[in-house]
Design a protein around this motif. Structure first.
Motif, short mmCIF file in Angstrom:
data_model
loop_
_atom_site.label_atom_id
_atom_site.label_comp_id
_atom_site.label_asym_id
_atom_site.label_seq_id
_atom_site.Cartn_x
_atom_site.Cartn_y
_atom_site.Cartn_z
N ASP A 74 0.83 -1.20 0.00
CA ASP A 74 0.00 0.00 0.00
C ASP A 74 0.87 1.25 0.00
OD1 ASP A 74 -2.49 1.38 0.08
OD2 ASP A 74 -2.18 1.73 2.23
N ALA A 75 1.90 1.28 0.84
CA ALA A 75 2.81 2.42 0.89
C ALA A 75 3.51 2.62 -0.45
CB ALA A 75 3.84 2.23 2.00
N ALA A 76 3.94 1.55 -1.07
CA ALA A 76 4.60 1.65 -2.38
C ALA A 76 3.63 2.17 -3.43
CB ALA A 76 5.16 0.29 -2.78
N ALA A 77 2.39 1.70 -3.40
CA ALA A 77 1.39 2.15 -4.37
C ALA A 77 1.12 3.64 -4.22
CB ALA A 77 0.11 1.35 -4.23
N ARG A 78 1.08 4.13 -2.98
CA ARG A 78 0.87 5.56 -2.75
C ARG A 78 2.02 6.39 -3.32
NH1 ARG A 78 -0.89 3.87 2.46
NH2 ARG A 78 1.16 4.44 3.25
N LYS A 79 3.21 5.81 -3.36
CA LYS A 79 4.38 6.51 -3.93
C LYS A 79 4.46 6.34 -5.44
CE LYS A 79 7.17 5.81 0.21
NZ LYS A 79 8.33 5.08 0.76
N GLY A 80 3.52 5.59 -6.01
CA GLY A 80 3.51 5.38 -7.45
C GLY A 80 4.36 4.21 -7.90
N LYS A 81 4.81 3.40 -6.98
CA LYS A 81 5.64 2.24 -7.31
C LYS A 81 4.73 1.01 -7.42
CE LYS A 81 9.60 4.35 -6.07
NZ LYS A 81 10.60 4.71 -6.97
N HIS A 82 4.87 0.30 -8.49
CA HIS A 82 4.11 -0.92 -8.70
C HIS A 82 5.08 -2.02 -9.08
CE1 HIS A 82 0.40 1.33 -8.45
NE2 HIS A 82 0.94 2.22 -9.26
N GLY A 83 4.88 -3.17 -8.50
CA GLY A 83 5.80 -4.28 -8.74
C GLY A 83 5.63 -4.90 -10.10
N GLY A 84 6.44 -5.88 -10.36
CA GLY A 84 6.35 -6.61 -11.62
C GLY A 84 7.46 -6.23 -12.58
N TRP A 85 7.53 -6.99 -13.64
CA TRP A 85 8.54 -6.74 -14.66
C TRP A 85 8.12 -5.56 -15.52
CZ3 TRP A 85 12.97 -9.33 -14.50
CH2 TRP A 85 13.01 -10.53 -13.83
N PRO A 86 9.11 -4.84 -16.09
CA PRO A 86 8.75 -3.76 -17.02
C PRO A 86 8.14 -4.37 -18.28
CG PRO A 86 11.13 -4.07 -16.96
CD PRO A 86 10.55 -4.96 -15.90
N PRO A 87 7.26 -3.64 -18.93
CA PRO A 87 6.64 -4.20 -20.13
C PRO A 87 7.68 -4.42 -21.24
CG PRO A 87 6.03 -1.90 -19.83
CD PRO A 87 6.81 -2.30 -18.63
#
Length: 118
Positions: free
Chosen positions: A18-31
């Motif tokens: 949740d904290a990462a999402a608020r900072k605009g960070k989303h996990g996963g591989w780059p497209p």
């Protein structure tokens, strides 16, 4: 005791997401398929070429497979996603607006909201 520890780990993980999402960070591989690559595929398909003919000319710019060609399935997946966004843009915008409204009202717990947006 183990069950309590597991719950603590789950809670901490969800709080971190949740904290990462608020900072605009989303996990996963780059497209793999960038916007430029997608536009190239769309333009050349409009000119009558097949995905199989376009694929050898595309080069992955970053990541583990940098310098290689993307797979056909990656190209088709990007095309399908693009098609969804262009066919139903108002539905996507409405879903985002509804989700944001529910989150503001508090109908969706922050832990769930963080895991959905990630």
């Amino acid at each position: 005791m183990a069950e309590t520890e597991r719950e603590n780990i789950c809670e901490s993980t969800l709080e971190g997401l949740d904290a990462a999402a608020r900072k605009g960070k989303h996990g996963g591989w780059p497209p793999v398929i960038t916007d430029d690559m997608l536009h190239t595929v769309l333009r050349r398909r409009a000119g009558g070429e097949t995905v199989e003919q376009v694929q050898p000319d595309l080069i992955i710019p970053t990541g583990k497979r940098k310098g290689h060609n993307p797979s056909l399935s990656s190209i088709y997946r990007a095309l399908a996603e693009h098609e969804k966004r262009t066919v139903y843009p108002e539905a996507v915008e409405q879903a985002h607006a509804d989700f944001a409204a529910l989150q503001r009202v508090g109908s969706i717990p922050a832990q769930v909201a963080g895991s959905i947006s990630a």
